[in-house]
Design a protein around this motif. Structure first.
Motif, mmCIF file in Angstrom:
data_model
loop_
_atom_site.group_PDB
_atom_site.id
_atom_site.type_symbol
_atom_site.label_atom_id
_atom_site.label_comp_id
_atom_site.label_asym_id
_atom_site.label_seq_id
_atom_site.Cartn_x
_atom_site.Cartn_y
_atom_site.Cartn_z
ATOM 1 N N LEU A 133 2.231 6.465 -13.576
ATOM 2 C CA LEU A 133 1.708 5.600 -12.415
ATOM 3 C C LEU A 133 2.545 5.728 -11.128
ATOM 4 N N SER A 134 2.385 6.709 -10.289
ATOM 5 C CA SER A 134 3.098 6.914 -8.947
ATOM 6 C C SER A 134 2.498 5.948 -7.927
ATOM 7 N N VAL A 135 3.249 5.458 -6.713
ATOM 8 C CA VAL A 135 2.797 4.586 -5.955
ATOM 9 C C VAL A 135 3.057 5.308 -4.499
ATOM 10 N N PHE A 136 2.223 4.826 -3.797
ATOM 11 C CA PHE A 136 2.443 5.295 -2.159
ATOM 12 C C PHE A 136 2.175 4.258 -1.265
ATOM 13 N N ASP A 137 2.334 4.561 0.257
ATOM 14 C CA ASP A 137 2.092 3.618 1.210
ATOM 15 C C ASP A 137 2.025 4.214 2.280
ATOM 16 N N ASN A 138 1.282 3.682 3.255
ATOM 17 C CA ASN A 138 1.438 4.661 4.555
ATOM 18 C C ASN A 138 2.652 3.953 5.396
ATOM 19 N N PHE A 139 3.645 4.716 5.299
ATOM 20 C CA PHE A 139 5.080 4.323 5.947
ATOM 21 C C PHE A 139 4.977 5.064 7.276
ATOM 22 N N ILE A 140 3.935 4.669 8.186
ATOM 23 C CA ILE A 140 3.902 5.367 9.526
ATOM 24 C C ILE A 140 4.377 4.419 10.593
ATOM 25 N N GLN A 141 5.486 3.637 10.294
ATOM 26 C CA GLN A 141 6.250 2.723 11.324
ATOM 27 C C GLN A 141 6.803 3.671 12.548
ATOM 28 N N GLU A 142 7.101 5.085 12.245
ATOM 29 C CA GLU A 142 8.006 5.898 13.170
ATOM 30 C C GLU A 142 6.797 6.075 14.335
#
Length: 339
Positions: A133-142
Motif C-alpha cells: 500500500l503506497s500513499v499519495f497526496d496533492n502536495f501542490i503548496q508551491e
C-alpha cells in the motif's frame, strides 16, 4: 508415471498457479508479460468531475488511451460502501487499485492486508503500509503560493475570501501557502476563511462565497466548486485550485494551482508492471520538481496581472524549481484575519 511425465505435470501445475495469481493480482516481484495490460481500478467517493478525483481519473484514462492498462472505476462510492467496492475490485482480478482513504483509512488498510498480492495507491494522510500500500497526496503548496502572490497583487479592497471543503491537512496546507504568497506581495491583505464540511456541494460553497463578497472580498480562493460561480455573478475575481477552469470562467479565474497526477500514476503503473511496486510515499511526485504541479496558464489574464507582480511570481517560481526557496508545509487550520 515416468520422470519426464512428472516434470511436465509439475510445470503445468506451476504455470497454472502463476496464471491464477496474476488473475487475482500481480505477485510482488513478478513482472507482467511484455505487452500485457495492467488491470487498474479506481474507487472514488465523489463524482469523476470533482476537482481531486478528476485528476486521478484523467491520468488513468490517459494511460488507458495509450494501451498500457485496462481501467475500471466507480464514482460516488459512500464511505460505508467503500470497503465492499475495494474488495470486489481486488477479487475481480484488478492488480492496482487507486483511490482515496482519507475517511475510510482503517477499512482501506484492512483490505490491503487481506490482498497482499494486489497493489494499492491511495490518497492518505497516513504512512505507507508494507508490502503493497503506497500513499499519495496533492502536495501542490508551491503553485498555491504563487497564486497567492497573484491574488495579493490583484485585490483592490485588500480582502480575500477563502472557501474550503474540510479543514484537514490536505486543504489547510494549500490555503496557508496561498495566504503566505498573498502576504508577500501585499502585506495589507486580510482573509475571511470558512469550510462547508463537504467535498462536493457547489450551492453551499456559493452561498459561503456570497457572504464574504458582501463583506468586501473582491478576490475569492475557490478550493471548492461553486465559489467561482459566486465570483462571476458578482463581478469579482477567483483563484482556482487543483484544476484549471480559466476557459470556463474567462473573466473571473485569474490563476490556478494545477495538480498533475500523471507522474504518480505513471510511476505506479510502471513499477506494478515490472513487479517492483513497494509501499512508499508518492507525495514528492506532486511537487513542481517532478512536474506533479504547476501554475496554470493565465489565459485571458495574461496581460491583466500587473507586470511587477508577474516578475516576482516568475522569480519565485524559478527559485522553487531551483531549490532556492521552499514553500512551508503548514497543516494547521487557517484562521480568518479580516475584521
Amino acid at each position: 508415471m515416468s520422470l519426464s511425465s512428472q516434470k511436465r505435470r509439475q510445470l503445468i501445475v506451476r504455470t497454472a498457479a502463476i496464471g491464477a495469481a496474476l488473475g487475482a493480482g500481480a505477485l510482488p516481484g513478478l513482472a507482467l508479460a511484455q505487452g500485457a495490460k495492467l488491470k487498474v481500478a479506481g474507487v472514488y467517493t465523489v463524482p469523476f468531475e470533482q476537482q481531486w478525483a478528476s485528476r486521478l481519473h484523467k491520468a488513468l484514462k490517459a494511460a488507458e488511451a495509450r494501451g498500457e492498462i485496462e481501467y475500471k472505476a466507480s464514482e460516488n462510492v459512500t464511505n460505508a460502501d467503500y470497503e465492499r467496492v475495494m474488495r470486489e475490485y481486488a477479487t475481480g482480478g484488478n492488480q492496482l487499485i487507486v483511490g482515496e482513504a482519507f475517511a475510510v483509512e482503517a477499512a482501506a488498510r484492512k483490505v490491503a492486508k487481506d490482498f497482499p498480492k494486489t497493489y494499492f495507491l491511495l490518497g492518505s494522510s497516513g504512512k505507507p503500509q508494507a508490502p503493497n500500500l503506497s500513499v499519495f497526496d496533492n502536495f501542490i503548496q508551491e503553485p498555491a503560493y504563487l497564486t497567492g502572490m497573484i491574488a495579493g497583487g490583484m485585490t483592490k479592497t485588500n480582502k480575500i475570501g477563502m472557501v474550503g471543503g474540510f479543514p484537514i491537512p490536505e486543504v489547510n496546507r494549500l490555503m496557508n501557502a496561498f495566504m503566505a504568497g498573498a502576504k508577500e506581495t501585499n502585506p495589507k491583505v486580510e482573509f475571511s476563511v470558512s469550510f462547508i464540511n463537504s467535498w462536493f456541494d457547489p450551492p453551499k460553497a456559493k452561498e459561503a462565497a456570497f457572504a464574504m463578497i458582501d463583506k468586501g472580498a473582491d478576490v475569492m480562493y475557490a478550493e471548492r466548486f461553486g465559489v467561482s460561480d459566486a465570483a462571476k455573478e458578482r463581478g469579482k475575481l477567483a483563484i482556482g485550485n487543483v484544476i484549471n477552469t480559466q476557459a470556463q470562467y474567462p473573466d473571473t479565474v485569474v490563476a490556478s494551482a494545477l495538480w498533475n497526477f500523471e507522474p504518480s500514476a505513471d510511476r505506479a503503473i510502471k513499477l506494478a508492471k515490472e513487479g517492483k511496486f513497494v509501499a512508499e510515499d508518492y507525495g514528492p511526485y506532486s511537487t513542481m520538481k517532478h512536474k506533479g504541479s504547476e501554475l496554470a496558464p493565465l489565459g485571458t489574464f495574461e496581460a491583466k496581472v500587473p507586470a511587477p507582480i508577474m516578475a516576482k511570481v516568475k522569480a519565485k517560481e524559478a527559485d522553487i524549481q531551483g531549490g532556492k526557496f521552499t514553500v512551508k508545509v503548514d497543516d494547521s487550520q487557517p484562521k480568518s484575519t479580516a475584521k
